[in-house]
Write a protein that holds these residues in place. Structure first.
Motif, PDB file in Angstrom:
ATOM      1  N   LEU A  47      58.225  35.221  21.458  1.00 30.21           N
ATOM      2  CA  LEU A  47      57.211  34.508  22.290  1.00 30.21           C
ATOM      3  C   LEU A  47      56.853  33.209  21.659  1.00 30.21           C
ATOM      4  CD1 LEU A  47      55.439  37.473  24.427  1.00 30.21           C
ATOM      5  CD2 LEU A  47      57.382  36.012  25.169  1.00 30.21           C
ATOM      6  N   ALA A  48      56.219  33.411  20.364  1.00 31.08           N
ATOM      7  CA  ALA A  48      55.644  32.343  19.741  1.00 31.08           C
ATOM      8  C   ALA A  48      56.765  31.051  19.261  1.00 31.08           C
ATOM      9  CB  ALA A  48      55.282  32.787  18.465  1.00 31.08           C
ATOM     10  N   SER A  49      58.305  31.363  19.435  1.00 36.78           N
ATOM     11  CA  SER A  49      59.060  30.654  19.174  1.00 36.78           C
ATOM     12  C   SER A  49      59.940  30.077  20.579  1.00 36.78           C
ATOM     13  CB  SER A  49      60.122  31.196  18.357  1.00 36.78           C
ATOM     14  OG  SER A  49      60.819  32.226  18.766  1.00 36.78           O
ATOM     15  N   GLY A  50      59.352  30.527  21.884  1.00 36.12           N
ATOM     16  CA  GLY A  50      59.843  30.196  22.994  1.00 36.12           C
ATOM     17  C   GLY A  50      60.977  31.008  23.558  1.00 36.12           C
ATOM     18  N   GLN A  51      61.059  32.186  22.871  1.00 36.46           N
ATOM     19  CA  GLN A  51      62.260  33.062  23.434  1.00 36.46           C
ATOM     20  C   GLN A  51      61.895  34.166  24.280  1.00 36.46           C
ATOM     21  OE1 GLN A  51      65.153  33.688  20.071  1.00 36.46           O
ATOM     22  NE2 GLN A  51      63.638  32.996  18.805  1.00 36.46           N
ATOM     23  N   ASN A  52      62.621  34.686  25.134  1.00 39.81           N
ATOM     24  CA  ASN A  52      62.156  35.752  25.884  1.00 39.81           C
ATOM     25  C   ASN A  52      62.788  36.910  25.265  1.00 39.81           C
ATOM     26  OD1 ASN A  52      62.113  37.832  27.848  1.00 39.81           O
ATOM     27  ND2 ASN A  52      62.611  36.481  29.431  1.00 39.81           N
ATOM     28  N   PRO A  53      61.979  37.905  24.627  1.00 40.77           N
ATOM     29  CA  PRO A  53      62.750  39.259  24.022  1.00 40.77           C
ATOM     30  C   PRO A  53      63.308  40.139  25.041  1.00 40.77           C
ATOM     31  CG  PRO A  53      60.154  39.376  24.395  1.00 40.77           C
ATOM     32  CD  PRO A  53      60.702  37.960  25.057  1.00 40.77           C
ATOM     33  N   ASP A  54      63.176  39.768  26.156  1.00 38.92           N
ATOM     34  CA  ASP A  54      64.029  40.774  27.252  1.00 38.92           C
ATOM     35  C   ASP A  54      65.210  40.483  27.494  1.00 38.92           C
ATOM     36  OD1 ASP A  54      61.455  42.041  27.749  1.00 38.92           O
ATOM     37  OD2 ASP A  54      61.057  41.151  29.665  1.00 38.92           O
ATOM     38  N   THR A  55      65.784  39.254  27.250  1.00 42.45           N
ATOM     39  CA  THR A  55      67.138  38.704  27.387  1.00 42.45           C
ATOM     40  C   THR A  55      67.196  37.883  26.117  1.00 42.45           C
ATOM     41  OG1 THR A  55      66.192  36.900  28.528  1.00 42.45           O
ATOM     42  CG2 THR A  55      66.778  38.422  29.723  1.00 42.45           C
ATOM     43  N   PRO A  56      67.475  38.594  24.941  1.00 41.35           N
ATOM     44  CA  PRO A  56      67.863  37.742  23.791  1.00 41.35           C
ATOM     45  C   PRO A  56      69.219  37.127  23.562  1.00 41.35           C
ATOM     46  CG  PRO A  56      68.117  40.400  23.330  1.00 41.35           C
ATOM     47  CD  PRO A  56      67.551  39.900  24.834  1.00 41.35           C
ATOM     48  N   ARG A  57      69.470  36.096  22.996  1.00 45.84           N
ATOM     49  CA  ARG A  57      70.393  35.309  22.768  1.00 45.84           C
ATOM     50  C   ARG A  57      71.877  36.202  22.409  1.00 45.84           C
ATOM     51  NH1 ARG A  57      68.749  30.615  18.663  1.00 45.84           N
ATOM     52  NH2 ARG A  57      67.993  32.532  17.772  1.00 45.84           N
ATOM     53  N   ASN A  58      72.915  36.144  23.013  1.00 48.46           N
ATOM     54  CA  ASN A  58      74.273  36.651  22.553  1.00 48.46           C
ATOM     55  C   ASN A  58      74.431  37.976  22.543  1.00 48.46           C
ATOM     56  OD1 ASN A  58      74.905  33.961  21.626  1.00 48.46           O
ATOM     57  ND2 ASN A  58      73.896  34.494  19.817  1.00 48.46           N
ATOM     58  N   LEU A  59      73.396  38.676  23.325  1.00 48.79           N
ATOM     59  CA  LEU A  59      73.293  40.165  23.337  1.00 48.79           C
ATOM     60  C   LEU A  59      73.515  40.748  24.792  1.00 48.79           C
ATOM     61  CD1 LEU A  59      70.667  41.029  20.763  1.00 48.79           C
ATOM     62  CD2 LEU A  59      73.279  41.267  20.516  1.00 48.79           C
ATOM     63  N   THR A  60      74.222  41.887  24.983  1.00 49.44           N
ATOM     64  CA  THR A  60      74.090  42.764  26.336  1.00 49.44           C
ATOM     65  C   THR A  60      73.680  44.126  26.086  1.00 49.44           C
ATOM     66  OG1 THR A  60      76.477  43.318  25.807  1.00 49.44           O
ATOM     67  CG2 THR A  60      75.976  41.381  27.289  1.00 49.44           C
ATOM     68  N   ARG A  61      73.491  44.739  26.931  1.00 45.15           N
ATOM     69  CA  ARG A  61      72.851  46.405  26.857  1.00 45.15           C
ATOM     70  C   ARG A  61      73.709  46.995  26.388  1.00 45.15           C
ATOM     71  NH1 ARG A  61      69.308  50.260  29.066  1.00 45.15           N
ATOM     72  NH2 ARG A  61      70.664  52.158  29.666  1.00 45.15           N
ATOM     73  N   SER A  62      75.096  46.946  26.459  1.00 45.34           N
ATOM     74  CA  SER A  62      76.154  47.727  25.959  1.00 45.34           C
ATOM     75  C   SER A  62      77.152  46.936  25.408  1.00 45.34           C
ATOM     76  CB  SER A  62      76.479  48.903  27.068  1.00 45.34           C
ATOM     77  OG  SER A  62      77.697  49.596  26.406  1.00 45.34           O
ATOM     78  N   VAL A  63      77.881  47.144  24.431  1.00 50.79           N
ATOM     79  CA  VAL A  63      79.003  46.696  24.180  1.00 50.79           C
ATOM     80  C   VAL A  63      80.323  47.456  24.405  1.00 50.79           C
ATOM     81  CG1 VAL A  63      80.698  45.922  22.045  1.00 50.79           C
ATOM     82  CG2 VAL A  63      78.369  45.429  21.945  1.00 50.79           C
ATOM     83  N   ILE A  64      81.091  46.728  25.590  1.00 57.39           N
ATOM     84  CA  ILE A  64      82.311  47.412  26.044  1.00 57.39           C
ATOM     85  C   ILE A  64      83.453  46.508  25.824  1.00 57.39           C
ATOM     86  CG2 ILE A  64      83.580  48.360  28.316  1.00 57.39           C
ATOM     87  CD1 ILE A  64      80.576  48.428  29.392  1.00 57.39           C
ATOM     88  N   LEU A  65      84.324  47.005  24.836  1.00 53.90           N
ATOM     89  CA  LEU A  65      85.506  46.128  24.478  1.00 53.90           C
ATOM     90  C   LEU A  65      86.719  46.244  25.264  1.00 53.90           C
ATOM     91  CD1 LEU A  65      85.367  47.022  20.537  1.00 53.90           C
ATOM     92  CD2 LEU A  65      84.297  45.160  21.905  1.00 53.90           C
ATOM     93  N   GLN A  66      87.550  45.202  25.669  1.00 54.65           N
ATOM     94  CA  GLN A  66      88.562  45.147  26.289  1.00 54.65           C
ATOM     95  C   GLN A  66      89.752  45.471  25.519  1.00 54.65           C
ATOM     96  OE1 GLN A  66      88.399  44.610  29.628  1.00 54.65           O
ATOM     97  NE2 GLN A  66      86.051  44.430  29.308  1.00 54.65           N
ATOM     98  N   ASP A  67      90.602  46.105  26.092  1.00 54.01           N
ATOM     99  CA  ASP A  67      91.936  46.674  25.253  1.00 54.01           C
ATOM    100  C   ASP A  67      91.640  47.522  24.349  1.00 54.01           C
ATOM    101  OD1 ASP A  67      93.099  43.250  25.937  1.00 54.01           O
ATOM    102  OD2 ASP A  67      93.675  44.935  27.056  1.00 54.01           O
ATOM    103  N   SER A  68      90.745  48.292  24.301  1.00 53.85           N
ATOM    104  CA  SER A  68      90.466  49.400  23.305  1.00 53.85           C
ATOM    105  C   SER A  68      91.320  50.332  23.065  1.00 53.85           C
ATOM    106  CB  SER A  68      89.029  50.079  23.558  1.00 53.85           C
ATOM    107  OG  SER A  68      88.786  50.931  22.620  1.00 53.85           O
ATOM    108  N   PRO A  69      91.526  50.700  21.830  1.00 52.46           N
ATOM    109  CA  PRO A  69      92.579  51.852  21.623  1.00 52.46           C
ATOM    110  C   PRO A  69      92.540  52.995  22.302  1.00 52.46           C
ATOM    111  CG  PRO A  69      91.390  51.307  19.626  1.00 52.46           C
ATOM    112  CD  PRO A  69      90.891  50.461  20.607  1.00 52.46           C
ATOM    113  N   ALA A  70      93.320  53.623  22.643  1.00 51.22           N
ATOM    114  CA  ALA A  70      93.148  55.004  23.452  1.00 51.22           C
ATOM    115  C   ALA A  70      92.751  56.122  22.476  1.00 51.22           C
ATOM    116  CB  ALA A  70      94.630  55.507  24.202  1.00 51.22           C
TER     117      ALA A  70
END
Length: 316
Positions: free
Chosen positions: A293-316
Motif C-alpha cells: 500500500l505504501a508503494s501504491g500497489q494493491n496486495p489483492d491483485t499483485p502484478r503478474n500473478l494469478t490464483r492458480s498456475v494452469i499450464l497449456q499443453d501439459s504432459p499427460a
C-alpha cells in the motif's frame, strides 16, 4: 482510498486466529488424507505450498513420525520409492500437482490438502482434506498456507510427534492473536531490503516470508538457512536493511548483523515471551500488505500473478 483494513488480504490475515482454532478442533476429521506414523512420505506443492511442505517435512521427521521429503511438484523424483505422497494445493487446479498425482496413481497411496472441493484434485488423490473455511479470495496466500501447517502440526501433536522445542498448537493460536497487534516500526516499514532466515522447519517459513514480500509488494527479499547467512548473504546487509530470523538464533548471529549495520528482527527467538515462528510469519504477512500500500500497489491483485498456475499443453 485503499487502507490496510479494507484490503481483502488483510481481512484474511486477521481471520487466522479463528481459522487456526477451528482447524485444531477438527483435526481428526482430516486424518484420512494425512500420513501415518512410520510411512516414508513425499510432500509436494508449488510456491507457497512447497514452502509449507518443507516446514512440515522437517517437523515430521524431527518428531520421529517418519522419513519425509519435500519437493516442488515439478521436481518430484519418480524413481524413488515412497509409502505415500501428500500434495498441497489451495486451488486444487495447479497443473504440476495434478500431473504428479496422475503419474503416481495406483502405484502409491496419495492424499491432498485443498481449499476448494469443486476442483480436479478431489478425484486425483485417494483422500482429500478440504479446508474450505480457510479459502481465500486474494491471489496471495496467507491464511490457507498457515492453516495447512497448523493442521499438520496438530496431527503430529495428536500422535505425540512434535519435535522438542516446538510449541503446542494451542499456544501458537494464542501467539497469532498477539502477532496481529505487534506494531510495525520504522526499522522494518522503511527498510529497503529483507533477508529472512530460519533453521530446520523454520527455513520453510523464511522462504515463505520472502515470497510474500515479493508477491504482494515487489520487495527485494532473500531467504537462507540461518547458518548460511555468514557464508555470503551477509555481504548485502547494511544500514536500512533487515535480517529477520524465525526461531532461535545461532550463536553470534545478532552481533554479526549489528556489526555491519543491519537491523535484526527476532520475534520468535529464545526468550520465553517470544512468538511461535508461525505466528511470526503473520507479522511478515502484515508487513507485506503495508509495503504494498505504501508503494501504491494493491496486495489483492499483485502484478503478474494469478490464483492458480494452469499450464497449456501439459504432459499427460
Amino acid at each position: 482510498m485503499t487502507t490496510f483494513e479494507t484490503t481483502r488480504t488483510s481481512i484474511e490475515i486477521d481471520s487466522q486466529p479463528a481459522v487456526w482454532q477451528r482447524t485444531v478442533e477438527s483435526v481428526d476429521d482430516f486424518a484420512p488424507a494425512l500420513p501415518r506414523r512410520g510411512e516414508r512420505v513425499a510432500v509436494v506443492g508449488c510456491g507457497t505450498s512447497w514452502f509449507m511442505a518443507h516446514a512440515y517435512a522437517q517437523l515430521r521427521e524431527a518428531g520421529g513420525h517418519g522419513e519425509t521429503d519435500a519437493f516442488a511438484a515439478s521436481e518430484f523424483p519418480h524413481g524413488r520409492r515412497y509409502d505415500r505422497v501428500l500434495a498441497i494445493s489451495r486451488s486444487g487446479t495447479t497443473t504440476e500437482v495434478l500431473d504428479l498425482l496422475g503419474r503416481v496413481r495406483g502405484a502409491v497411496p496419495t492424499g491432498a490438502i485443498t481449499a476448494d472441493p469443486n476442483t480436479p484434485v478431489m478425484t486425483a488423490a485417494d483422500a482429500v482434506a478440504v479446508l474450505d473455511f480457510a479459502d481465500e479470495e486474494s491471489v496471495v496466500q496467507t491464511r490457507f498456507a498457515t492453516t495447512v501447517l497448523v493442521l499438520l502440526r496438530a496431527h503430529l501433536e495428536a500422535a505425540g510427534a512434535l519435535p522438542p522445542g516446538v510449541r503446542p498448537v494451542a499456544q501458537a493460536v494464542r501467539d497469532v492473536r498477539r502477532a496481529l497487534e505487534v506494531p510495525l516500526g520504522p526499522d522494518v516499514t522503511d527498510a529497503e531490503q529483507f533477508t529472512f532466515l530460519g533453521t530446520g522447519w523454520t527455513y520453510g517459513l523464511a522462504q515463505e516470508a520472502a515470497l510474500k514480500m515479493r508477491e504482494a509488494a515487489g520487495a527485494w527479499t532473500e531467504a537462507y538457512p540461518a547458518m548460511e547467512y555468514r557464508h555470503g548473504p551477509i555481504s548485502i546487509t547494511s544500514p536500512g536493511r533487515v535480517a529477520w530470523l524465525f526461531g532461535a538464533a545461532p550463536q553470534g548471529l545478532a552481533d554479526d548483523i549489528a556489526r555491519v549495520g543491519g537491523h535484526f528482527v527476532s520475534a520468535s527467538g529464545d526468550t520465553g515471551d517470544g512468538l511461535d515462528p508461525l505466528a511470526d510469519l503473520v507479522i511478515a504477512q502484515r508487513l507485506a500488505v503495508h509495503l504494498a500500500l505504501a508503494s501504491g500497489q494493491n496486495p489483492d491483485t499483485p502484478r503478474n500473478l494469478t490464483r492458480s498456475v494452469i499450464l497449456q499443453d501439459s504432459p499427460a
